[in-house]
Enzyme design. Structure first.
Site, PDB file in Angstrom:
ATOM      1  N   ASP A  21       0.817  -1.146  -0.246  1.00 47.36           N
ATOM      2  CA  ASP A  21       0.063  -0.082  -0.136  1.00 47.36           C
ATOM      3  C   ASP A  21       0.835   1.228  -0.194  1.00 47.36           C
ATOM      4  OD1 ASP A  21      -2.328   1.805   0.382  1.00 47.36           O
ATOM      5  OD2 ASP A  21      -1.741   1.919   2.312  1.00 47.36           O
ATOM      6  N   SER A  22       0.313   2.461  -0.238  1.00 42.05           N
ATOM      7  CA  SER A  22       1.133   3.575  -0.155  1.00 42.05           C
ATOM      8  C   SER A  22       1.686   4.099   1.139  1.00 42.05           C
ATOM      9  CB  SER A  22       0.057   4.625  -0.756  1.00 42.05           C
ATOM     10  OG  SER A  22      -0.915   4.774   0.077  1.00 42.05           O
ATOM     11  N   CYS A  84      -4.287  -1.174  -1.996  1.00 44.07           N
ATOM     12  CA  CYS A  84      -4.471   0.295  -2.032  1.00 44.07           C
ATOM     13  C   CYS A  84      -5.545   0.412  -3.154  1.00 44.07           C
ATOM     14  CB  CYS A  84      -3.118   0.940  -2.435  1.00 44.07           C
ATOM     15  SG  CYS A  84      -3.365   2.746  -2.800  1.00 44.07           S
ATOM     16  N   GLU A 166      -4.967   9.435   9.200  1.00 44.44           N
ATOM     17  CA  GLU A 166      -3.422   9.435   9.258  1.00 44.44           C
ATOM     18  C   GLU A 166      -2.831  10.191  10.580  1.00 44.44           C
ATOM     19  OE1 GLU A 166      -0.560   8.102   6.999  1.00 44.44           O
ATOM     20  OE2 GLU A 166      -1.876   7.191   5.990  1.00 44.44           O
ATOM     21  N   CYS A 199     -11.633   3.078  -0.093  1.00 42.51           N
ATOM     22  CA  CYS A 199     -10.215   3.568   0.350  1.00 42.51           C
ATOM     23  C   CYS A 199      -9.860   3.021   1.627  1.00 42.51           C
ATOM     24  CB  CYS A 199     -10.113   5.295   0.395  1.00 42.51           C
ATOM     25  SG  CYS A 199      -8.638   5.796   1.088  1.00 42.51           S
ATOM     26  N   HIS A 201      -8.383   3.682   4.120  1.00 42.47           N
ATOM     27  CA  HIS A 201      -8.580   4.480   5.405  1.00 42.47           C
ATOM     28  C   HIS A 201      -9.990   4.599   5.899  1.00 42.47           C
ATOM     29  CE1 HIS A 201      -4.324   5.306   4.223  1.00 42.47           C
ATOM     30  NE2 HIS A 201      -4.311   6.290   5.281  1.00 42.47           N
TER      31      HIS A 201
HETATM   32  N1  DGL Z   1      -4.197   3.596   0.064  1.00 42.07           N
HETATM   33  C1  DGL Z   1      -4.827   4.828  -0.476  1.00 42.07           C
HETATM   34  C2  DGL Z   1      -6.072   4.388  -1.093  1.00 42.07           C
HETATM   35  O1  DGL Z   1      -6.834   3.184  -0.585  1.00 42.07           O
HETATM   36  C3  DGL Z   1      -5.181   5.794   0.336  1.00 42.07           C
HETATM   37  C4  DGL Z   1      -3.963   6.638   0.954  1.00 42.07           C
HETATM   38  C5  DGL Z   1      -3.373   7.439  -0.401  1.00 42.07           C
HETATM   39  O2  DGL Z   1      -3.799   8.505  -0.819  1.00 42.07           O
HETATM   40  O3  DGL Z   1      -2.205   7.151  -0.636  1.00 42.07           O
HETATM   41  O4  DGL Z   1      -6.568   4.715  -2.109  1.00 42.07           O
END
Ligand code: DGL
Length: 298
Positions: A21-22, A84, A166, A199, A201
């Site tokens: 993931d990011s 992600c 975050e 998403c 989060h």
């Molecule tokens: N992991 C990203 C998503 O699910 C959210 C966080 C980001 O913008 O990197 O889209």
């Protein structure tokens, strides 16, 4: 250069599931995976040096995803999970076909879960909330349309929600409630049957989203849908790990392992055992021979 290897006293005897993931968000998928498939060993990579991806261009996200994939392939995983939504929406179609193992993204499993929920409700209207990049890609609208041409989908980018989560703010935080209300208000007026949280989060502030929507809208969580897809792909391929093997979690991040370890517990739902830092500029230069090897059983 020494490569950060598996701890010597924790040999990995089974091909792991690789997840990336990011940053922290993919841990919400890992949490679901560990509940569903407790015997799988998971190697996780969070690109904490370059998060967020949701505000970046598709070209940049695709380059990051390719680098991470090359890094994770060193473990010879049984499958890779792009945990992600942004990567899955903007970069995955160009990457998946080149891989010999399954690369599972979040778009298709989440769209399938949304359609399933609509079918159960007898509805046709789905609202998708996601990052700016995911919304701009139209990947969800396309995936939903491919699965059911009658479905009507609207989408809304909610860029403030990722930084709020975050920052450690939870569903009871007034700023979260305010941001959620502002983003969801136009969607609620449209009266969707289902709201898809596309998403990583958003599951962490699910109660705030649910409160704002009210009881008439069904929430679908992309993290849970993706974990179910991983379980079904591994089952179909007869590739599930059995009781007694591994079940370990090893996390790599590109920056600030301490922050990842402390905040990540909320996403994962359990303490994070071990986090190792590997810088993005080291991905390409790490010779394959120096990568941690799976050790023979016993
Ligand atoms: N992991 C990203 C998503 O699910 C959210 C966080 C980001 O913008 O990197 O889209």
């Amino acid at each position: 250069m020494t490569f950060p290897a598996w701890p010597k006293d924790e040999p990995v005897t089974d091909p792991p599931v690789a997840v990336f993931d990011s940053g922290l968000g993919g841990l919400s998928v890992v949490g679901e995976l560990r509940r569903l498939l407790p015997h799988e060993t998971i190697v996780y990579f969070g690109d904490t040096a370059r998060v967020p991806y949701g505000t970046k261009s598709p070209e940049t996200v695709a380059r990051f995803a390719r680098e991470i994939l090359a890094f994770l392939m060193r473990w010879e995983p049984k499958c890779v999970v792009a945990a992600c939504n942004t990567v899955s929406a903007v970069a995955l179609p160009g990457i998946v076909s080149a891989q010999a193992i399954p690369v599972i993204g979040m778009v298709r499993p989440s769209a399938e879960a949304a359609i399933e929920a609509l079918d159960q409700l007898g509805g046709k209207m789905v609202a998708v909330i996601a990052t700016t990049a995911t919304v701009a890609s139209n990947a969800y609208q396309q995936a939903l349309g491919r699965l059911d041409r009658q479905v009507i989908a609207v989408q809304k980018a909610c860029p403030l929600l990722v930084p709020l989560v975050e920052e450690g703010r939870d569903a009871d935080d007034p700023l979260v409630a305010l941001a959620v209300a502002q983003y969801l208000e136009p969607l609620i007026r449209w009266q969707p049957d289902v709201l898809l949280m596309a998403c990583t989060h958003y599951p962490l502030i699910r109660p705030a989203i649910a409160r704002c929507l009210g009881p008439k809208v069904t929430l679908v969580d992309s993290a849970a849908a993706t974990a179910r897809k991983v379980a079904s792909v591994l089952t179909e391929r007869n590739a599930l790990s059995t009781a007694g093997t591994n079940g370990k979690l090893l996390c790599y991040v590109s920056d600030n392992p301490q922050r990842f370890q402390s905040l990540g517990t909320r996403f994962l739902g359990e303490p994070i055992p071990s986090v190792v830092r590997v810088r993005p500029n080291e991905f390409e230069s790490i010779p394959y021979e120096n990568a941690p090897k799976r050790m023979a059983a016993g």
